[in-house]
Design an enzyme around this catalytic site. Structure first.
Site, PDB file in Angstrom:
ATOM      1  N   ALA A 164      -3.691   7.981  -4.857  1.00 33.54           N
ATOM      2  CA  ALA A 164      -2.304   7.511  -5.003  1.00 33.54           C
ATOM      3  C   ALA A 164      -2.391   6.049  -5.446  1.00 33.54           C
ATOM      4  O   ALA A 164      -2.467   5.143  -4.617  1.00 33.54           O
ATOM      5  CB  ALA A 164      -1.573   7.646  -3.683  1.00 33.54           C
ATOM      6  N   GLY A 222       0.830  -1.209   0.000  1.00 30.93           N
ATOM      7  CA  GLY A 222       0.000   0.000   0.000  1.00 30.93           C
ATOM      8  C   GLY A 222       0.856   1.247   0.000  1.00 30.93           C
ATOM      9  O   GLY A 222       2.056   1.182  -0.285  1.00 30.93           O
ATOM     10  N   ASN A 223       0.260   2.369   0.288  1.00 27.89           N
ATOM     11  CA  ASN A 223       1.027   3.612   0.429  1.00 27.89           C
ATOM     12  C   ASN A 223       0.380   4.486   1.508  1.00 27.89           C
ATOM     13  O   ASN A 223      -0.659   4.120   2.056  1.00 27.89           O
ATOM     14  CB  ASN A 223       1.149   4.333  -0.919  1.00 27.89           C
ATOM     15  N   ARG A 224       1.004   5.608   1.812  1.00 27.08           N
ATOM     16  CA  ARG A 224       0.593   6.390   2.982  1.00 27.08           C
ATOM     17  C   ARG A 224      -0.531   7.389   2.714  1.00 27.08           C
ATOM     18  O   ARG A 224      -0.843   8.221   3.559  1.00 27.08           O
ATOM     19  CB  ARG A 224       1.797   7.168   3.529  1.00 27.08           C
ATOM     20  N   SER A 225      -1.148   7.338   1.549  1.00 27.39           N
ATOM     21  CA  SER A 225      -2.225   8.305   1.270  1.00 27.39           C
ATOM     22  C   SER A 225      -3.391   8.105   2.246  1.00 27.39           C
ATOM     23  O   SER A 225      -3.812   6.978   2.511  1.00 27.39           O
ATOM     24  CB  SER A 225      -2.715   8.120  -0.169  1.00 27.39           C
TER      25      SER A 225
END
Ligand code: CTP
Length: 397
Positions: A276, A209-212
């Site tokens: 994102a 995943g990512n931090r968005s």
């Protein structure tokens, strides 16, 4: 839609005057500021104390305040205060006086002094309503840019059945809402917004995943809805809740889900890709939890579909807004993306700017257009940033 709107409810002498209580409740529920004017006759049907309690404002009936103190109610001030006047219920008598321009009551003097839109909701027996005098008067009011909220059919106080009963309070308030909505800058426009991260599954328990957080996209969706647009929000895994009648939320997990949802909802006036989206996803997803064995573990990844690129290649009328999150050579990279993806605007965030980018409540952006002209904005809350982005987009719509 009606939050902080200044509304005068003018109540005249009809049995339907009791319904004014419900109109006030619906207006207050939406955050409107309501002042009530009553004619003397209307207080035979509903008491001023009831309407004052519900509106949380003293009810005004006359020019002169009680007690012979010499104090008076300023009809001009009150007329100019209002964003809208609703005359409900409006009797044949008051409608006739509004047409002629009489000013023998506080209500009529306010009507003549006001510059705001006036909504008239007649209520009377069916023959009174159908009478050519009443119909001509209503037509005249309508020609003079007053809005007539037509009465509804049903059983009347006389026992007769027909047209003449005051429109339901919900319908009166909905009419007003629709009026204010039609004044908004994005009224009638449809906008697709993506927000949040995507999760690319590795196995049933793990993902990439990512931090968005989704905050920027959700702020954009809420501002679009405030400006009257019909919004479709495709939201990746995010803890944020969105509740607005004008935002349809479609929740998705992965980049592939987001692409499918975007394709299915691409027929819009504009698209803002604030999500994102993962650029890579695991080649295969294990259906069982992968056990640890070796010291090192490599996961083969494959490129995801670039959704924005697909949109740029397939757009017809859509205005496309992309985002670029950069760490170096920011302006050049963002301009490259704008051209490569055939966008109309790109919003650049630099991770070099403190308070910009993922997880924060603030953002600092540069907006670049097709002609390579750019505007820099200060560090602001994401709600304020959303306004700057939409001001630019509105120039293109
Ligand atoms: N985007 C997209 N689909 C993807 C990846 C990104 O639609 N698979 C969109 C994002 O929502 C954003 C814009 O493309 O609006 C820019 O994303 P970014 O990943 O920064 O751009 P890339 O072109 O992938 O460039 P790079 O990762 O090399 O910076």
């Amino acid at each position: 839609m009606l939050a902080n709107k200044k509304i005068i409810l003018a109540v005249t002498g009809s049995i339907a005057a009791y319904k004014a209580a419900f109109i006030i409740r619906y207006l207050k529920k939406q955050g409107a500021l309501v002042k009530v004017i009553m004619t003397k006759a209307s207080s035979d049907f509903v008491t001023p104390i009831t309407l004052a309690t519900l509106s949380k404002e003293p009810v005004i009936t006359d020019f002169v305040k009680e007690g012979n103190s010499g104090e008076w109610n300023n009809h001009v001030e009150m007329g100019l205060w209002a964003d809208a006047i609703i005359v409900a219920p409006a009797t044949a008598n008051t409608i006739g006086k509004m047409v002629v321009g009489h000013a023998d009551s506080f209500l009529l003097a306010v009507y003549l002094s006001a510059r705001c839109p006036v909504f008239v909701a007649p209520a009377m027996d069916l023959d009174m309503y159908a009478h050519p005098s009443t119909q001509d008067n209503l037509n005249l009011l309508s020609e003079r840019n007053n809005f007539i909220i037509a009465p509804e059919k049903g059983e009347l106080a006389s026992g007769l059945i027909g047209e003449g009963r005051l429109a339901e309070p919900e319908h009166i308030v909905a009419y007003l809402e629709q009026y204010f909505r039609a004044q908004l800058t994005l009224n009638g426009k449809s906008i697709l917004i993506t927000a949040g991260p995507t999760h690319e599954a590795i196995d049933p328990v793990r993902f990439i995943g990512n931090r968005s957080s989704g905050k920027m996209g959700v702020a954009l969706a809420e501002e679009c809805a405030k400006r009257g647009a019909n919004v479709t929000l495709i939201l990746g895994p995010s803890s944020l809740n969105v509740s607005s009648t004008y935002i349809e939320v479609i929740r998705v997990e992965s980049a592939a889900d987001m692409f499918a949802a975007c394709q299915a909802n691409f027929d819009q006036d504009a698209v803002i890709m604030a999500a994102a989206v993962a650029d890579y996803t695991p080649e295969t997803v294990s259906d069982k939890k992968i056990k640890k064995k070796e010291n090192n573990w490599s996961i083969p990844l494959t490129k995801t579909q670039d959704i924005l690129q697909w949109m740029g290649q397939n757009k017809t009328k859509q205005k496309l807004v992309g985002f670029a999150l950069e760490t170096n050579n920011e302006l050049e990279n963002a301009k490259g993306k704008l051209k490569r993806k055939n966008l109309d605007l790109i919003v650049l965030n630099s991770l070099q700017d403190k308070g910009a980018g993922f997880q924060t409540d603030t953002n600092k952006i540069t907006i670049i257009d097709k002609d390579n002209k750019w505007s820099n904005f200060e560090l602001k809350s994401k709600q304020e940033v959303a306004k700057d982005i939409l001001n630019k987009l509105e120039e293109l719509l």
